[in-house]
Design an enzyme around this catalytic site. Structure first.
Site, PDB file in Angstrom:
ATOM      1  N   HIS A  97      40.357  44.888  55.565  1.00 36.45           N
ATOM      2  CA  HIS A  97      41.631  44.558  54.910  1.00 36.45           C
ATOM      3  C   HIS A  97      42.631  45.685  55.207  1.00 36.45           C
ATOM      4  CE1 HIS A  97      44.663  44.037  51.796  1.00 36.45           C
ATOM      5  NE2 HIS A  97      44.296  42.767  51.772  1.00 36.45           N
ATOM      6  N   GLU A 167      46.657  38.727  58.655  1.00 35.04           N
ATOM      7  CA  GLU A 167      47.560  39.211  57.609  1.00 35.04           C
ATOM      8  C   GLU A 167      48.498  40.249  58.200  1.00 35.04           C
ATOM      9  OE1 GLU A 167      45.950  38.961  53.448  1.00 35.04           O
ATOM     10  OE2 GLU A 167      44.810  40.589  54.330  1.00 35.04           O
TER      11      GLU A 167
HETATM   12  C1  PEP Z   1      46.398  40.585  50.377  1.00 42.28           C
HETATM   13  O1  PEP Z   1      45.934  41.191  49.448  1.00 42.28           O
HETATM   14  O2  PEP Z   1      45.743  40.531  51.415  1.00 42.28           O
HETATM   15  C2  PEP Z   1      47.677  39.902  50.240  1.00 42.28           C
HETATM   16  C3  PEP Z   1      47.983  39.022  51.147  1.00 42.28           C
HETATM   17  O3  PEP Z   1      48.478  40.220  49.196  1.00 42.28           O
HETATM   18  P1  PEP Z   1      49.796  39.396  48.688  1.00 42.28           P
HETATM   19  O4  PEP Z   1      49.404  37.953  48.614  1.00 42.28           O
HETATM   20  O5  PEP Z   1      50.077  39.983  47.364  1.00 42.28           O
HETATM   21  O6  PEP Z   1      50.879  39.636  49.700  1.00 42.28           O
END
Ligand code: PEP
Length: 253
Positions: A97, A167
């Protein structure tokens, strides 16, 4: 879970007490029970994983650890082992992450963790994503390196068992998610890269999107982003928001 949208609820370091975690879990359980088109995976803080996962007898929710050490034990103060995660009935492991990478986790660490998760029968959710985007497309090379390392020690037959969560770091915790069109482009790139590196099994890798997902953008991302699910941070620790998000998926995707 095939066919359903996978929604990973990453609670990060929330909430502050087990009592609150049980309350949040109960609210999430009710939301998940009503949503036939959604499979919910909860990633609570490690301390709350055991009481929640071992106390749950239903089938709608699965559990993930937010991080774990690849070994099965040893002198690693403060860590939890992948083997211990498996022992408390979690079935998923988040690997790499952005917040772990920011704390020093390397691409090589993700390689070991993905391989260890598969060894213990967990599904690794390999998180990748660039910090910034520029006109010259350097982010593709950055994501390619992350994928190359994360999949490096995966047996060719097991490639399809890894989930990739894309992400973009610039979208995590921000106000605005990436557009579904840009996600679609990235999903094609991710699959193409895995197929190039590991062969046709790469086509079956599930891809999730994460970064500022909410009730306004979730269904659109699932419809047009070429993704199998979503990784949700903030909206997953507010039962009202999470209920609205799941409901929007249930009715619009
Ligand atoms: C995450 O924790 O990977 C995340 C996407 O956080 P958020 O949805 O708050 O942007």
């Amino acid at each position: 879970m095939a066919g359903k949208h996978v929604i990973v609820a990453n609670w990060k370091m929330h909430p502050a007490s087990l009592r609150e975690a049980k309350k949040l879990f109960e609210a999430t359980r009710k939301i998940a029970d009503k949503a036939s088109r959604v499979s919910v995976v909860i990633a609570p803080p490690a301390l709350f994983l055991t009481p929640l996962s071992t106390g749950y007898k239903g089938k709608k929710i699965a559990f993930a650890a937010q991080n774990a050490h690849e070994g099965d034990g040893g002198a690693f103060t403060g860590d939890i082992a992948v083997a211990q995660v498996e022992d408390v009935k979690a079935h998923y492991l988040l690997v790499g992450h952005a917040e772990r990478r920011a704390a020093g986790e390397t691409n090589d660490d993700t390689r070991k963790k993905v391989a260890s998760a598969l060894y213990y029968g967990l599904t690794p959710v390999l998180c990748v994503g660039e910090h910034v985007r520029t006109q010259n497309g350097e982010h593709f090379g950055f994501v390619r390196d992350q994928l190359k390392a994360g999949f490096q020690s995966v047996d060719p037959n097991a490639v399809g068992k890894v989930i990739v969560a894309y992400e973009p770091v610039w979208a995590i915790g921000s106000e605005e998610a990436m557009s579904p069109r840009e996600m679609h482009e990235m999903a094609i790139f991710i699959r193409k890269t895995i197929v190039e590196l590991h062969g046709a099994k790469g086509h079956s890798v599930k891809i999730l999107y994460g970064g500022a997902v909410n009730e306004q953008n979730a269904a659109q991302m699932l419809q047009f982003g070429d993704v199998a699910g979503l990784l949700v941070g903030r909206a997953s620790i507010n039962p009202k928001e999470f209920a609205a998000l799941v409901e929007s998926i249930q009715t619009n995707s």
